[in-house]
Structure formats: C-alpha cells, structure tokens
Design a protein around this motif. Structure first.
Motif, short mmCIF file in Angstrom:
data_model
loop_
_atom_site.label_atom_id
_atom_site.label_comp_id
_atom_site.label_asym_id
_atom_site.label_seq_id
_atom_site.Cartn_x
_atom_site.Cartn_y
_atom_site.Cartn_z
N ASP A 187 32.66 -10.62 80.18
CA ASP A 187 32.53 -12.02 80.60
C ASP A 187 33.83 -12.78 80.42
OD1 ASP A 187 29.77 -11.57 81.08
OD2 ASP A 187 29.35 -11.91 78.96
N VAL A 188 34.93 -12.20 80.88
CA VAL A 188 36.23 -12.83 80.76
C VAL A 188 36.67 -13.37 82.11
CG1 VAL A 188 37.46 -10.65 81.14
CG2 VAL A 188 38.60 -12.54 79.96
N LYS A 226 33.13 -24.12 72.80
CA LYS A 226 33.44 -24.14 74.23
C LYS A 226 34.08 -22.83 74.71
CE LYS A 226 34.26 -29.16 74.67
NZ LYS A 226 35.28 -30.18 75.07
N LYS A 227 35.29 -22.56 74.21
CA LYS A 227 36.06 -21.46 74.77
C LYS A 227 36.93 -20.80 73.72
CE LYS A 227 36.73 -23.64 79.34
NZ LYS A 227 37.75 -24.09 80.32
N VAL A 228 37.27 -19.54 73.99
CA VAL A 228 38.38 -18.85 73.34
C VAL A 228 39.39 -18.54 74.44
CG1 VAL A 228 39.14 -16.76 72.14
CG2 VAL A 228 36.96 -17.85 71.52
N VAL A 229 40.62 -18.96 74.24
CA VAL A 229 41.67 -18.76 75.24
C VAL A 229 42.75 -17.87 74.64
CG1 VAL A 229 43.39 -19.87 76.72
CG2 VAL A 229 41.22 -21.04 76.22
N PRO A 245 46.44 -4.27 78.56
CA PRO A 245 45.37 -3.25 78.62
C PRO A 245 44.03 -3.71 78.08
CG PRO A 245 47.44 -2.31 77.82
CD PRO A 245 47.63 -3.80 77.87
N TYR A 246 44.00 -4.36 76.90
CA TYR A 246 42.71 -4.62 76.27
C TYR A 246 41.87 -5.67 76.99
CZ TYR A 246 44.69 -8.86 74.13
OH TYR A 246 45.27 -10.09 73.92
N VAL A 247 42.49 -6.45 77.89
CA VAL A 247 41.74 -7.49 78.59
C VAL A 247 40.63 -6.89 79.43
CG1 VAL A 247 41.89 -9.29 80.36
CG2 VAL A 247 43.66 -9.10 78.60
N HIS A 248 40.87 -5.72 80.00
CA HIS A 248 39.87 -5.10 80.86
C HIS A 248 38.67 -4.60 80.05
CE1 HIS A 248 42.72 -5.39 84.13
NE2 HIS A 248 43.63 -4.79 83.38
#
Length: 274
Positions: free
Chosen positions: A258-259, A240-243, A251-254
């Motif tokens: 597909d986040v 389903k998901k990774v949360v 910083p690394y989220v950007h």
C-alpha cells in the motif's frame, strides 16, 4: 537529552574547547557552554587542534568561537581549524519561497497543515525539520531525532542561536525540538497514533558520500543500522502518513504494501504510506 557518551577507557568522547586566540571572557563563555552540554572543557593554551586531539584522546572537539558559534571537529578530519559550523542550508530558500506562496514539494506530499505534529526521524542538519516547523506553525510541533551525538549537539545549538535570517525562519528554527537518539529507539517509546506525520530520509548518509559540499559531515554521520528502515513503529504512531525519501529504483520500496510513489526533484522521490 542524553549528551554524555564514553569510550571504552572511560574518557568522554567529546569535549568543548575555546578558540586559539580566546581571551578570558571567551574562555568563560566556552566553559559555560560545556556545562550546559554536560561535556568536559579543555583549556586551549594556543595549541592546535591536532595537538589537542593527540594529548587528550578525545574523538571530537567542539570549539566555541568569539562570535558565539560552535564548530565541530573530528580527530580524523584534515582541515583542523575549519570544521562544521551550523547553517540552515536549503531550509532558508525553501521557506522564503513558501512565504511568497510557492509550493514546497515535501510539504505537499506529506500533507502538512498548521497545527500538525511531525517527526523528522533522521534529522541530519535539520533542513527538512525547519521547513516542517514553519509549515506546522506555532500551534504544531516538529520533533527531530539525530543518531550522531556530536552532530546533534552542534545543530541543536545552531537552531537556538543562529541569526541573520527572517523572523519567520528564525522562529521555525527555534521551535524545532532536536533530540539525540536513534529513531528506532525513540519511536518505540511513543504511543499509538500520537503524531500526524513521520518523515524519514535514509538517504542522508548516501547524500554525504555524493556531495562535496557536505563532505565535511562524513566523520560525524553514523552509518544506517540496515539497508532499509524499520517501519513498524513509524506506521504505528502516525495518524496520517509515513513519508520516506528515496531514489528511484530503491530496492526495498517494492517490498512495501500500500505504498504511493510521489515525484520530488531530480532523482529524488517519496514513498508514502498511510
């Protein structure tokens, strides 16, 4: 669970001992606990913990108290007799709120339903893992991985023995399957799409540094292996998901594709993949 770790000189880094005022029955129970954990047992002989650390060379000591609780101590800590004792922490009010029909933000963001199989890849004190365990119920599973061996040992014992909470909370605690492992190593052994949700809290070490209430955990927490978690295996095994628990402007989220970003509480947000 691999519970034996050795220092360079071959001496086990962790040992179990008794309370300073232990009697024979208490000593026997402490010895039994050491056997169950596959750890050496040290007779206290009314010595202080700093003295015991000095004469034995162990890095960590687990003290078995008369009431059956374990406290975890580091050779580097200042308060030699207090140590860390397991408590369910925020899991208790969160589950009580859920029992009254209130929404839990993390459970909603993760899309948890009864019967799900969830991995808490960075367990820490297992507060989130206990809430996951409650949410998935008897038909689901919550596996939790903790890289710090001493912390994993004491928290695992607490999950199985802690009393004084509602049965719903106690049952959720007992169902958590806590293993000592770095999630990077554990997840690569798991088949593709074998669990529903993988949850990571790479902020745990940062939280310890910021929170005075959790400062006692600093000697036991391991530093992260990198500034950003390796998401290849979490994405591979999650149906389903990774949360991922993050702070705003992490910083690394950007750099993720597909986040989706979902608001949590305060400065906490969640990055959702899948």
């Amino acid at each position: 669970m691999n519970v034996t770790k050795f220092s360079d000189n071959g001496m086990a880094a962790i040992a179990v001992t008794e309370a300073a005022d232990a009697r024979e029955a208490d000593r026997n129970r402490a010895k039994e606990t050491a056997d169950k954990l596959c750890l050496p047992f040290l007779t206290r002989k009314k010595r202080s913990l700093p003295t015991l650390f000095a004469v034995t060379g162990f890095a960590y000591l687990i003290v078995m108290h008369k009431n059956g609780t374990l406290s975890l101590h580091s050779r580097d800590e200042r308060d030699d007799e207090k140590g860390f004792i397991y408590h369910p922490g925020l899991a208790l009010p969160r589950i009580k709120a859920m029992m009254q029909g209130q929404d839990d933000k993390l459970m909603r963001v993760a899309g948890i339903t009864p019967g799900d199989v969830v991995i808490d890849a960075t367990a820490g004190l297992c507060s989130d893992a206990v809430v996951f365990s409650y949410a998935v119920g008897d038909l689901g599973r919550c596996l939790a991985f903790e890289a710090s061996q001493p912390l994993a040992l004491v928290v695992a014992h607490g999950l199985q023995t802690y009393q004084g909470v509602p049965d719903e909370v106690k049952n959720a605690m007992r169902r958590v399957e806590l293993l000592h492992a770095r999630f990077e190593d554990a997840l690569q052994m798991m088949p593709d799409r074998s669990v529903d949700v993988v949850y990571l809290d790479p902020m745990f070490e940062q939280t310890i540094k910021r929170s005075s209430a959790m400062a006692m955990l600093k000697p036991f927490a391991l530093p992260p292996t990198s500034e950003s978690p390796d998401l290849f295996h979490p994405m591979r095994i999650a149906r389903k998901k990774v949360v991922i628990k993050i702070r705003r402007h992490t910083p690394y989220v950007h750099q993720l594709k597909d986040v989706t970003i979902a608001a949590g509480s305060g400065s906490t947000t969640y990055a959702i993949l899948g």
